[in-house]
Design a protein around this motif. Sequence first.
Motif, PDB file in Angstrom:
ATOM      1  N   PHE A   1       0.746  -1.191  -0.085  1.00  0.00           N
ATOM      2  CA  PHE A   1      -0.035  -0.081  -0.029  1.00  0.00           C
ATOM      3  C   PHE A   1       0.994   1.492   0.074  1.00  0.00           C
ATOM      4  O   PHE A   1       1.822   1.362   0.800  1.00  0.00           O
ATOM      5  CB  PHE A   1      -0.906  -0.037   1.040  1.00  0.00           C
ATOM      6  CG  PHE A   1      -1.725  -1.199   1.485  1.00  0.00           C
ATOM      7  CD1 PHE A   1      -2.982  -1.518   0.829  1.00  0.00           C
ATOM      8  CD2 PHE A   1      -1.289  -2.246   2.101  1.00  0.00           C
ATOM      9  CE1 PHE A   1      -3.572  -2.376   0.976  1.00  0.00           C
ATOM     10  CE2 PHE A   1      -2.028  -3.471   2.135  1.00  0.00           C
ATOM     11  CZ  PHE A   1      -3.310  -3.734   1.545  1.00  0.00           C
ATOM     12  N   LEU A   2       0.612   2.130  -0.985  1.00  0.00           N
ATOM     13  CA  LEU A   2       1.663   3.392  -1.190  1.00  0.00           C
ATOM     14  C   LEU A   2       0.932   4.376  -1.614  1.00  0.00           C
ATOM     15  O   LEU A   2      -0.102   4.401  -2.428  1.00  0.00           O
ATOM     16  CB  LEU A   2       2.605   3.131  -2.253  1.00  0.00           C
ATOM     17  CG  LEU A   2       3.542   4.281  -2.676  1.00  0.00           C
ATOM     18  CD1 LEU A   2       4.212   4.646  -1.396  1.00  0.00           C
ATOM     19  CD2 LEU A   2       4.418   3.809  -3.751  1.00  0.00           C
ATOM     20  N   TYR A   3       0.810   5.389  -0.484  1.00  0.00           N
ATOM     21  CA  TYR A   3      -0.159   6.610  -0.712  1.00  0.00           C
ATOM     22  C   TYR A   3       0.800   7.940  -1.059  1.00  0.00           C
ATOM     23  O   TYR A   3       1.719   8.267   0.045  1.00  0.00           O
ATOM     24  CB  TYR A   3      -0.803   6.751   0.572  1.00  0.00           C
ATOM     25  CG  TYR A   3      -1.627   5.673   0.879  1.00  0.00           C
ATOM     26  CD1 TYR A   3      -2.836   5.284   0.219  1.00  0.00           C
ATOM     27  CD2 TYR A   3      -1.452   4.604   1.842  1.00  0.00           C
ATOM     28  CE1 TYR A   3      -3.649   4.024   0.174  1.00  0.00           C
ATOM     29  CE2 TYR A   3      -2.180   3.284   2.109  1.00  0.00           C
ATOM     30  CZ  TYR A   3      -3.341   3.174   1.402  1.00  0.00           C
ATOM     31  OH  TYR A   3      -4.105   2.155   1.631  1.00  0.00           O
ATOM     32  N   MET A   4       0.597   8.361  -1.998  1.00  0.00           N
ATOM     33  CA  MET A   4       1.631   9.807  -2.442  1.00  0.00           C
ATOM     34  C   MET A   4       0.680  10.859  -2.943  1.00  0.00           C
ATOM     35  O   MET A   4       1.220  11.591  -3.914  1.00  0.00           O
ATOM     36  CB  MET A   4       2.684   8.948  -3.446  1.00  0.00           C
ATOM     37  CG  MET A   4       3.364   8.163  -2.970  1.00  0.00           C
ATOM     38  SD  MET A   4       4.912   7.750  -4.162  1.00  0.00           S
ATOM     39  CE  MET A   4       3.961   7.150  -5.704  1.00  0.00           C
ATOM     40  N   THR A   5      -0.634  10.760  -2.928  1.00  0.00           N
ATOM     41  CA  THR A   5      -1.497  11.767  -3.067  1.00  0.00           C
ATOM     42  C   THR A   5      -1.140  13.208  -2.596  1.00  0.00           C
ATOM     43  O   THR A   5      -0.628  13.284  -1.619  1.00  0.00           O
ATOM     44  CB  THR A   5      -2.954  11.531  -2.622  1.00  0.00           C
ATOM     45  OG1 THR A   5      -3.654  10.433  -3.236  1.00  0.00           O
ATOM     46  CG2 THR A   5      -4.049  12.693  -2.775  1.00  0.00           C
ATOM     47  N   GLY A   6      -1.288  14.362  -3.254  1.00  0.00           N
ATOM     48  CA  GLY A   6      -0.813  15.592  -3.039  1.00  0.00           C
ATOM     49  C   GLY A   6       0.648  16.018  -2.977  1.00  0.00           C
ATOM     50  O   GLY A   6       0.918  16.966  -2.336  1.00  0.00           O
ATOM     51  N   ASN A   7       1.383  15.187  -3.900  1.00  0.00           N
ATOM     52  CA  ASN A   7       2.619  15.696  -4.239  1.00  0.00           C
ATOM     53  C   ASN A   7       2.603  16.340  -5.536  1.00  0.00           C
ATOM     54  O   ASN A   7       1.787  16.749  -6.120  1.00  0.00           O
ATOM     55  CB  ASN A   7       3.461  14.451  -4.094  1.00  0.00           C
ATOM     56  CG  ASN A   7       3.705  14.077  -2.599  1.00  0.00           C
ATOM     57  OD1 ASN A   7       4.613  14.753  -1.967  1.00  0.00           O
ATOM     58  ND2 ASN A   7       3.451  12.929  -2.261  1.00  0.00           N
ATOM     59  N   LYS A   8       3.822  16.341  -6.070  1.00  0.00           N
ATOM     60  CA  LYS A   8       4.307  17.509  -7.217  1.00  0.00           C
ATOM     61  C   LYS A   8       4.810  16.679  -8.327  1.00  0.00           C
ATOM     62  O   LYS A   8       5.567  17.266  -9.254  1.00  0.00           O
ATOM     63  CB  LYS A   8       5.117  18.635  -6.785  1.00  0.00           C
ATOM     64  CG  LYS A   8       4.430  19.452  -5.709  1.00  0.00           C
ATOM     65  CD  LYS A   8       5.257  20.485  -5.303  1.00  0.00           C
ATOM     66  CE  LYS A   8       4.713  21.473  -4.085  1.00  0.00           C
ATOM     67  NZ  LYS A   8       5.613  22.652  -3.658  1.00  0.00           N
ATOM     68  N   PHE A   9       4.558  15.408  -8.588  1.00  0.00           N
ATOM     69  CA  PHE A   9       5.243  14.742  -9.550  1.00  0.00           C
ATOM     70  C   PHE A   9       4.627  15.359 -11.050  1.00  0.00           C
ATOM     71  O   PHE A   9       3.244  15.379 -11.152  1.00  0.00           O
ATOM     72  CB  PHE A   9       4.532  13.250  -9.661  1.00  0.00           C
ATOM     73  CG  PHE A   9       5.008  12.557  -8.308  1.00  0.00           C
ATOM     74  CD1 PHE A   9       6.351  12.198  -7.700  1.00  0.00           C
ATOM     75  CD2 PHE A   9       4.101  12.307  -7.360  1.00  0.00           C
ATOM     76  CE1 PHE A   9       6.640  11.658  -6.632  1.00  0.00           C
ATOM     77  CE2 PHE A   9       4.375  11.508  -6.189  1.00  0.00           C
ATOM     78  CZ  PHE A   9       5.466  11.176  -5.932  1.00  0.00           C
ATOM     79  N   PRO A  10       5.687  15.694 -11.812  1.00  0.00           N
ATOM     80  CA  PRO A  10       4.990  16.556 -12.949  1.00  0.00           C
ATOM     81  C   PRO A  10       4.334  15.485 -14.057  1.00  0.00           C
ATOM     82  O   PRO A  10       3.816  15.948 -15.006  1.00  0.00           O
ATOM     83  CB  PRO A  10       6.211  17.358 -13.478  1.00  0.00           C
ATOM     84  CG  PRO A  10       7.511  16.329 -13.052  1.00  0.00           C
ATOM     85  CD  PRO A  10       7.122  15.670 -11.727  1.00  0.00           C
ATOM     86  N   SER A  11       4.798  14.140 -13.858  1.00  0.00           N
ATOM     87  CA  SER A  11       4.504  13.246 -14.864  1.00  0.00           C
ATOM     88  C   SER A  11       4.870  11.872 -14.401  1.00  0.00           C
ATOM     89  O   SER A  11       5.301  11.566 -13.457  1.00  0.00           O
ATOM     90  CB  SER A  11       5.282  13.252 -16.142  1.00  0.00           C
ATOM     91  OG  SER A  11       6.510  12.960 -15.944  1.00  0.00           O
TER      92      SER A  11
END
Length: 399
Positions: A262-272
């Motif tokens: 389970f990996l939660y990375m919502t709300g970061n700034k990945f450009p692509s």
Amino acid sequence: MGLKAIILAALVVTVYGQCPALSGACRCAPSVYEPVAIICQNAGSLQNAIQAIQAARDIPIDSLTILDTAIPTIPANAFQSFTILRLVLNRNTLQNIDDQAFNGPLLDSLIELDLNDNNLGLIPQTGIPRLRNLRKLYLNRNRINQLSSTAFNAFESKDLLLKLELAGNRLTDSTLGDATVFRPLTLLQELSLETNSLTSIPSSALVNQRNTLTNLNLGLNSINEVPVGALDFPVLSSLSLEFNGITVIPPQAFQGVPNLQFLYMTGNKFPSWAPEMFRYITQLKTLGIGETPISVIPNNAFMHIPNLIRLEMSEAAVDTIERGAFQRTPQIQAIVLNKNRLSQVRADFFEGLNDLYSIDLQGNRIDNVQPLGFANLPAISHLDIRYNLFIISFIFQKP
């Protein structure tokens, strides 16, 4: 009446039959898992709450919850005649705990202690350390701004504690203390440091949890990079890095968490979308990566995570799903893409996804669904396509 209904009725009668009659601001709130569960709210004082539950004095209490009651201090012998497994004291302005507060059966019976939403300024060094069987400790949203290097040294249950939550305090990299703060907690499995002011992953402080930690929550901090080697937890299954300032994570950064599911990375700034980011976490089951600028889900997005079951990508900028992207995740069950910028549903989007039971495309810009766009999905039971342009066009279409 069917057999299931009879069994359920019997369970309800049994559950309610175990909870004693209470008075004042307290009531029974039993469940199948906690037959004797008591909730006291707005009781005025701890003394009032204890007086109201006197009928439970000789009954093992599965959980006692006291809410919105002024308890600035837990005095000595506060619960002396009670046997309680889970004690919840939330929103009580708690600041101090007497060293003898839990005298009596609680010293051995208490397994879970929840002191969320109080005014504690540090990890309590009186009362709590004397608890012998504590497994879970919640100290979220207090005023803890410093963790002493010996904060847990005196805990009699330091070798038993499995879960610790310190979310919503005032912890920074420096006030987290030195690398020894968590070392006494040799069996710790779950740790939440969410909503603090950390700027880096506290790897050195978690050396002793390398082979025990299964759940680490670092969401809502100010962590803007994940260096290679910072995540070295071979049995970690759940990781949250939500709402930090991360723009890129090198693939090797996840090399130390090969069992991540389970990996939660919502709300970061990945450009692509960066497919290689997931090269070393092939067991991933759930991925949260919403609220990012990502506009394209490429054909090879899931090439390294074919076991994905759930994708959560709300409120991103997705306007393109390349052909064959989801076909690389044949076991996927739920796709959440609400509030993106999709303008159409092509027939190939979900083709062949026999386990897919939930699709959320609410709030996109869809004005075209190709024939068979949602066809041949034998498991589908939830489809949300509200608030799209084609619905508006149907409503206002002239005869």
